[in-house]
Design an enzyme around this catalytic site. Structure first.
Site, PDB file in Angstrom:
ATOM      1  N   ILE A  21       0.999  -1.273   0.238  1.00  0.00           N
ATOM      2  CA  ILE A  21       0.078   0.003   0.019  1.00  0.00           C
ATOM      3  C   ILE A  21       0.905   1.263  -0.074  1.00  0.00           C
ATOM      4  O   ILE A  21       1.875   1.336   0.748  1.00  0.00           O
ATOM      5  CB  ILE A  21      -0.897  -0.155   1.208  1.00  0.00           C
ATOM      6  CG1 ILE A  21      -1.923   1.388   1.104  1.00  0.00           C
ATOM      7  CG2 ILE A  21      -0.406  -0.279   2.579  1.00  0.00           C
ATOM      8  CD1 ILE A  21      -3.277   1.336   2.055  1.00  0.00           C
ATOM      9  N   VAL A  70       0.613   5.559  -0.431  1.00  0.00           N
ATOM     10  CA  VAL A  70      -0.131   6.807  -0.611  1.00  0.00           C
ATOM     11  C   VAL A  70       0.969   8.119  -1.057  1.00  0.00           C
ATOM     12  O   VAL A  70       1.987   8.019  -0.561  1.00  0.00           O
ATOM     13  CB  VAL A  70      -0.834   7.480   0.571  1.00  0.00           C
ATOM     14  CG1 VAL A  70      -1.519   8.906   0.392  1.00  0.00           C
ATOM     15  CG2 VAL A  70      -2.007   6.391   0.785  1.00  0.00           C
ATOM     16  N   GLU A  92       3.056  -7.659   6.458  1.00  0.00           N
ATOM     17  CA  GLU A  92       4.281  -7.659   7.073  1.00  0.00           C
ATOM     18  C   GLU A  92       4.559  -6.143   6.853  1.00  0.00           C
ATOM     19  O   GLU A  92       4.295  -5.405   5.965  1.00  0.00           O
ATOM     20  CB  GLU A  92       5.233  -8.380   6.351  1.00  0.00           C
ATOM     21  CG  GLU A  92       5.283  -9.879   6.831  1.00  0.00           C
ATOM     22  CD  GLU A  92       6.050 -10.715   5.590  1.00  0.00           C
ATOM     23  OE1 GLU A  92       6.381  -9.975   4.708  1.00  0.00           O
ATOM     24  OE2 GLU A  92       5.917 -11.838   5.805  1.00  0.00           O
ATOM     25  N   TYR A 114      -2.457   0.505  10.638  1.00  0.00           N
ATOM     26  CA  TYR A 114      -2.913  -1.099  10.835  1.00  0.00           C
ATOM     27  C   TYR A 114      -3.676  -1.387  12.173  1.00  0.00           C
ATOM     28  O   TYR A 114      -4.727  -2.098  12.350  1.00  0.00           O
ATOM     29  CB  TYR A 114      -1.795  -1.925  10.493  1.00  0.00           C
ATOM     30  CG  TYR A 114      -1.205  -1.834   9.294  1.00  0.00           C
ATOM     31  CD1 TYR A 114      -1.928  -1.612   8.137  1.00  0.00           C
ATOM     32  CD2 TYR A 114       0.309  -2.080   8.872  1.00  0.00           C
ATOM     33  CE1 TYR A 114      -1.307  -1.394   6.574  1.00  0.00           C
ATOM     34  CE2 TYR A 114       0.824  -1.820   7.747  1.00  0.00           C
ATOM     35  CZ  TYR A 114      -0.017  -1.531   6.661  1.00  0.00           C
ATOM     36  OH  TYR A 114       0.566  -1.498   5.386  1.00  0.00           O
TER      37      TYR A 114
END
Ligand SMILES: CC(C)(COP(=O)(O)OP(=O)(O)OC[C@H]1O[C@@H](n2cnc3c(N)ncnc32)[C@H](O)[C@@H]1OP(=O)(O)O)[C@@H](O)C(=O)NCCC(=O)NCCS
Length: 165
Positions: free
Chosen positions: A86, A88, A120, A132
């Site tokens: 992920i 941004v 991870e 998370y």
């Protein structure tokens, strides 16, 4: 609409499924945000797999080519999902895009019958770990000396899990 509005209009983003046309911009974000970035071709070879899906934050108020705010890539197999990556765009950090991308990926994983999601993360990555934890992920393990930093220093990977049940 005045010319000033045109130039200062703040980008707004919608979260939509990641398509192959998005991958050059996704690779550009990966390059900005990761020490070992994945190329457009590497992202493509993942996205074409049946088990892999992704979402992208695409500008919804663009006049010309929409900006890409970030993307997430995930895999679901045998009832378990994994967040592959992920990122941004730093210009749009801390505006909720990471949160929205993760929520879309978690919803899709649940729709595809995943019971848990794993990922991870470098134990020194404060931003990602904060995201998370806020989503409810908990630590389930640690892989020592997993990531190699710029100066050759090695850091551990935290393994995190979220129950979707
Ligand atoms: C991790 C990342 C995706 C977060 O994206 P983002 O859009 O900036 O995050 P959001 O605005 O959605 O933040 C959601 C929550 O995450 C946490 N968070 C995000 N950035 C943070 C930071 N710099 N420090 C501490 N917590 C942070 C906060 O809990 C935040 O909620 P809050 O703003 O209400 O406090 C982004 O920082 C990034 O692309 N990092 C580089 C790539 C990376 O590390 N990817 C993960 C690899 S495993």
């Amino acid at each position: 609409m005045s010319l000033t509005d045109y130039f200062i209009r703040k980008p707004e983003f919608e979260i939509v499924p990641l398509e192959t046309d998005d991958l050059p911009q996704a690779a550009a974000i990966h390059q900005l945000r990761f020490a070992s970035p994945w190329s457009d071709g590497e992202l493509h070879s993942l996205l074409v797999q049946d088990t892999v899906f992704g979402f992208v934050a695409r500008q919804s108020n663009a006049y010309a080519r929409p900006l890409t705010g970030g993307f997430v890539l995930s895999r679901v197999a045998a009832g378990e999902a994994e967040i592959l990556t992920i990122g941004v765009d730093p210009r749009f950090s801390r505006q909720g895009l990471g949160w929205r991308l993760m929520r879309a990926a978690l919803r899709e994983a649940r729709d595809q019958a995943a019971e848990a999601v794993f990922l991870e993360v470098d134990e020194t990555n404060v931003a990602a770990i904060g995201l998370y934890r806020k989503l409810g992920f908990v630590d389930v393990g640690k892989r020592r000396a997993y990531y190699q930093g710029a100066g050759g220093t090695r850091t551990a990977a935290l393994v995190m899990r979220l129950d979707l049940g």
